[in-house]
Design an enzyme around this catalytic site. Structure first.
Site, PDB file in Angstrom:
ATOM      1  N   GLU A 231      -3.900  22.067 -17.363  1.00  0.00           N
ATOM      2  CA  GLU A 231      -3.316  20.680 -16.976  1.00  0.00           C
ATOM      3  C   GLU A 231      -1.716  20.233 -18.166  1.00  0.00           C
ATOM      4  O   GLU A 231      -2.578  19.498 -18.433  1.00  0.00           O
ATOM      5  CB  GLU A 231      -4.210  19.855 -16.914  1.00  0.00           C
ATOM      6  CG  GLU A 231      -4.678  19.076 -16.015  1.00  0.00           C
ATOM      7  CD  GLU A 231      -3.790  17.880 -15.912  1.00  0.00           C
ATOM      8  OE1 GLU A 231      -2.442  17.483 -15.952  1.00  0.00           O
ATOM      9  OE2 GLU A 231      -3.838  16.649 -16.267  1.00  0.00           O
ATOM     10  N   CYS A 265       0.179  12.390 -15.463  1.00  0.00           N
ATOM     11  CA  CYS A 265       0.405  13.368 -14.337  1.00  0.00           C
ATOM     12  C   CYS A 265       0.956  13.359 -13.847  1.00  0.00           C
ATOM     13  O   CYS A 265       2.025  14.391 -13.148  1.00  0.00           O
ATOM     14  CB  CYS A 265      -0.426  14.991 -15.416  1.00  0.00           C
ATOM     15  SG  CYS A 265      -1.074  14.437 -17.624  1.00  0.00           S
TER      16      CYS A 265
END
Length: 451
Positions: A231, A265
């Site tokens: 990720e 993110c």
């Protein structure tokens, strides 16, 4: 100074330092995790392991104030958001505990010859987690908890600036009843991480972090033939296409950009607005960003290096012709004034960069097609938000976005049991929900000779 240290980003004060792990400590951790896999994980049921996770969820709630204070001084997250992260981590832990038996139930296969055939989901062994500083509890909970319930054991290497939260998590899992070796924290160096990945006792690696770190870990995992989940970064779009409530769109755009001081993110980093709404949206959005309050709405950036990197990116954009609508790019310590940039063109470096902090890019487009093209021009493909009252149109646009997640109608639609992950340079694999729980599962096939 060792690699692992708590340096309060609000003051620059070094609060505590921790020595790097020795080779003997790394070996002891691996041996302990392997032993726990063989003697505990393989000899307990999903229900038994889920019960321990349920207790861990309760401890997240009971200790939320203590846990919140730790990450507030480690990486600067405002205190209410820090406590909220501990609460959400508890909710994630509880969701996995509550759903585990259903999600891990045998999956019967309908096969042509009619023989009894099914998948059974079991653990693989010891899984290495390499976790970031921006969500010190949430990121760990969504990785470690499903694997512990599945029947894996965990070696956890946390970010260098999060040693106290790393130790608090290890203690929480032990206090919840997980045995020694089920969850092992290691203050490992980069060289030691490479050795751990190559060790035959490690069966998989999960990393949340930068694109650069992901490429390095993926290469190391690939050489060792280990399953990997990544990720990585994101430069998510927030598309305003059709709405009778522009104030709602502005509110969610601000929230999507300012969450965790812009250090998420999947934060809404590129705000893309259809031309008929652009002027009004711009006026309201710039005013709202400029009105953010330090200490309440946002905190310091996580470190001096983070501040230096973001300031350099913004200055580069200014030097290449971008316009600053609000903000001054003159940080005081690690306090970075919330900023909006416009006039960005594809020739500018910032067009394809991830800005990890309270800086938004504002774009005007004339059609859905132009919005889609702009959105997909990024090398990243994590999440997106589509504001559009016509839900069928919103879904059609979302269907054409090269991303792993599409939130329609608002930002912040994450959930304790909602899968998370991206495509392109945002990584691969998923966390949370059933699909996240099965990433490191041995999908063992059973097939009987008799029907």
């Amino acid at each position: 100074m060792g690699t692992f240290a708590v340096i309060n980003p609000a003051t620059g004060e070094t609060v505590a330092e921790y020595p790097d792990a020795t080779a003997e400590e790394i070996e002891a951790g691996l041996a302990s995790a392997q032993q726990a896999y063989k003697e505990w994980a393989r000899k307990t049921t999903v229900a038994e392991r889920a019960a321990l996770a349920k207790r861990a969820a309760e401890l997240f709630e009971e200790r939320k104030d203590e846990l919140g204070a730790i990450i507030n001084r480690e990486m600067g997250k405002p205190l209410d958001q820090s406590v909220g992260e501990a609460e959400f981590s508890g909710a994630i832990t509880a969701a996995f505990a509550d759903n585990a038996e259903q999600w891990l139930a045998d999956e019967e296969l309908q096969v042509e010859d009619g023989l009894k055939t099914f998948f059974r989901f079991q653990g693989l062994g010891v899984i290495l987690g390499i976790m970031p500083w921006n969500y010190p509890y949430y990121q760990v909970a969504r990785f470690a908890v499903p694997n512990l319930i599945l029947g894996n054991t965990i070696i956890l290497k946390h970010a260098a600036q999060c040693p106290e939260s790393a130790l608090a998590l290890e203690k929480l899992f032990r206090d919840a009843g997980f045995p020694e070796g089920a969850y092992v924290n290691v203050f490992a160096t980069h060289d030691q991480i490479a050795d751990i990945i190559a060790d035959d006792r490690i069966q998989g690696v999960s990393l949340t972090g930068s694109e650069r770190a992901g490429a390095i870990v993926a290469e190391q995992a690939g050489r060792a033939l280990k399953k990997c989940v990544l990720e990585l970064g994101g430069s998510d779009v927030f598309l305003v296409l059709d709405t009778d409530d522009l104030d709602h769109a502005v509110e969610h755009a601000v929230g999507g950009r300012m969450e965790n001081t812009g250090q998420a993110c999947n934060g809404s980093k590129r705000i893309v607005v259809l031309d008929k709404y652009f002027d009004e949206f711009k006026e309201k959005f710039v005013a709202a960003i400029g009105g953010q309050s330090y200490g309440d709405d946002f905190g310091p950036l996580s470190s001096a290096q983070a501040t230096k990197t973001l300031s350099g990116q913004v200055q580069g954009a200014i030097d290449q012709g971008a316009e600053v609508l609000v903000g001054d790019n003159e940080p005081e310590g690690n306090l970075f004034t919330p900023t909006v940039l416009s006039g960005i063109t594809p020739s500018m470096d910032v067009y394809s960069q991830e800005l990890f902090g309270p800086v938004a890019q504002l774009y005007k487009v004339s059609s859905d097609e132009e919005a889609i093209e702009l959105a997909n021009s990024s090398p990243y493909g994590l999440g997106s938000v589509v504001i559009c009252d016509d839900l069928e149109r919103a879904e059609r646009v979302g269907d054409q976005l090269d991303v792993g997640m599409v939130f329609i109608g608002g930002a912040g639609l994450e959930g304790a049991d909602v899968p998370f992950g991206g495509v392109k340079k945002s990584g691969y694999g998923r966390e949370l929900g059933k699909v996240g729980m099965l990433e490191f599962a041995n999908k063992k096939l059973f097939r009987f000779a008799q029907k």
